[in-house]
Design a protein around this motif. Sequence first.
Motif, PDB file in Angstrom:
ATOM      1  N   ILE A  76       5.059   2.011  45.495  1.00  0.00           N
ATOM      2  CA  ILE A  76       5.473   3.242  44.820  1.00  0.00           C
ATOM      3  C   ILE A  76       6.765   3.737  45.472  1.00  0.00           C
ATOM      4  N   THR A 106       1.702   9.310  39.966  1.00  0.00           N
ATOM      5  CA  THR A 106       2.688   8.227  39.998  1.00  0.00           C
ATOM      6  C   THR A 106       2.898   7.731  38.576  1.00  0.00           C
ATOM      7  N   VAL A 127       4.560   4.926  36.046  1.00  0.00           N
ATOM      8  CA  VAL A 127       5.106   3.572  35.952  1.00  0.00           C
ATOM      9  C   VAL A 127       6.012   3.514  34.717  1.00  0.00           C
ATOM     10  N   ALA A 129       7.010   1.989  39.844  1.00  0.00           N
ATOM     11  CA  ALA A 129       6.157   3.169  39.996  1.00  0.00           C
ATOM     12  C   ALA A 129       6.915   4.209  40.828  1.00  0.00           C
ATOM     13  N   ARG A 185       7.035   8.437  42.315  1.00  0.00           N
ATOM     14  CA  ARG A 185       6.424   9.767  42.405  1.00  0.00           C
ATOM     15  C   ARG A 185       7.233  10.701  43.296  1.00  0.00           C
ATOM     16  N   SER A 198      -2.697   8.935  44.893  1.00  0.00           N
ATOM     17  CA  SER A 198      -2.207   9.495  43.638  1.00  0.00           C
ATOM     18  C   SER A 198      -2.770   8.736  42.438  1.00  0.00           C
ATOM     19  N   VAL A 216      -2.232   6.703  39.221  1.00  0.00           N
ATOM     20  CA  VAL A 216      -1.148   5.842  38.723  1.00  0.00           C
ATOM     21  C   VAL A 216      -1.271   5.756  37.203  1.00  0.00           C
ATOM     22  N   ASP A 240       0.472   4.377  33.706  1.00  0.00           N
ATOM     23  CA  ASP A 240       1.421   3.413  33.140  1.00  0.00           C
ATOM     24  C   ASP A 240       2.008   3.977  31.854  1.00  0.00           C
ATOM     25  N   ARG A 295      -4.927   3.690  38.054  1.00  0.00           N
ATOM     26  CA  ARG A 295      -5.721   4.050  39.235  1.00  0.00           C
ATOM     27  C   ARG A 295      -6.058   5.526  39.115  1.00  0.00           C
TER      28      ARG A 295
END
Length: 361
Positions: free
Chosen positions: A76, A109, A111, A130, A132, A192, A194, A196, A206
């Motif tokens: 990330i 985060t 992506v 990714a 953040r 965090s 995640v 997409d 995630r």
Amino acid sequence: MRIDVAGRRVMTEVVQVDPERPSQEDIARAAECLRRGGLVAFPTETVYGLGVHALDRAALRRLFESKGRPTNDPLIVHVAALDRVAPLVVDPPEHAAPLAARFWPGPLTLVMRRAPAVPLEVTAGLESVAVRVPAHPVARALLLAASLPVAAPSANLFSRPSPTRASHVLDDLNGRIDMVVDGGPTQMGVESTVLDLTVDPPAVLRPGAISVEMLRTVVPSVRLATVRVVPDGAEPAASPGLLILHYAPRAPVMLYQGEPAAVRRAWIGAAHKAEAAGMRVGVLATTEDVPLLTGVPVVIAELGSEHDVDAIAARLYAALRDLDAAQVDMILARDVSRVDGLWRAVRDRLHRAAKRVTVID
Ligand code: TXA
Ligand code: MG
């Protein structure tokens, strides 16, 4: 232990800072270390990250080496503010701006499509990146001072539980990294979320501190990626970078599903059996479990009240590490049946740490 060109041992420097108001001098030193290609661990609101200059390929290689992390697991990229994201991505998708406006700085985060400036070492060869913007005052100060994009995985040895205190970072990486900025325990304790954004509808890769419900208040179509978590870790990841057996302590974690009282009875049976076999047993217990385990031959790591998911998330990784430090041979834990809010992230981490899931009926 790292050795420099002159054959000297290189120690990891620990810099204590006030988590709310870190001194500019300390932050400037850590930022300078990052600019020179150093490895600097720092607190974020989720877990400690191991930061490195995201555009410095040699530094990135040292990062993967120091963690023992496979190079197919993407990193990330952390930046100080939204306006630093533009050089890292191409064609930001329509949902990016409203999500960033609502949740950044914070534990989300995103992506997106990778800009050519981002080295493939960062993205594990993927055409996505990714990104953040963390909220922790120390992380923010460091990113501002370094004025760099900083690639930062969690600051643990690969496959160990993520670090929520500077001491956890040192337990795993002392002598392997240049500096740890110690800002005390982290607040949230799970990584965090995640999300997409290269797919439509966006998919949660995630689950994390920003819940699916929270994301849906901004983008109602957000869905969960179908990643099957397989207890024995035998199957390949369904999505790049999402490795199955992860976040695991050294001792195998045995998860039990069922009514609280039934799970406790199963724990007690398992504990006596293990004791007879000469094993030390640890339990990840809630505050409510503790008095009911009196006299049972177990080492207890208390997570917090069963009603307080924030406390449980914040303590989870530290509790796993405490049980490892107590040298238990096995860890008994209770599965989480709820998937609302932060419970989903706690459940995900428990399953990723688990060796076996036993259903009690
Ligand atoms: O809270 C956090 O996210 C912490 C703090 C330090 O910011 N960081 C963290 O990093 O947990 P790490 O490296 O332990 O986990 C990053 C995960 C990868 O394992 C992967 O699943 C996902 O983020 N990821 C990164 N880049 C990706 C990409 N291009 N596509 C899909 N997933 C990606
Ligand atoms: Mg990690």
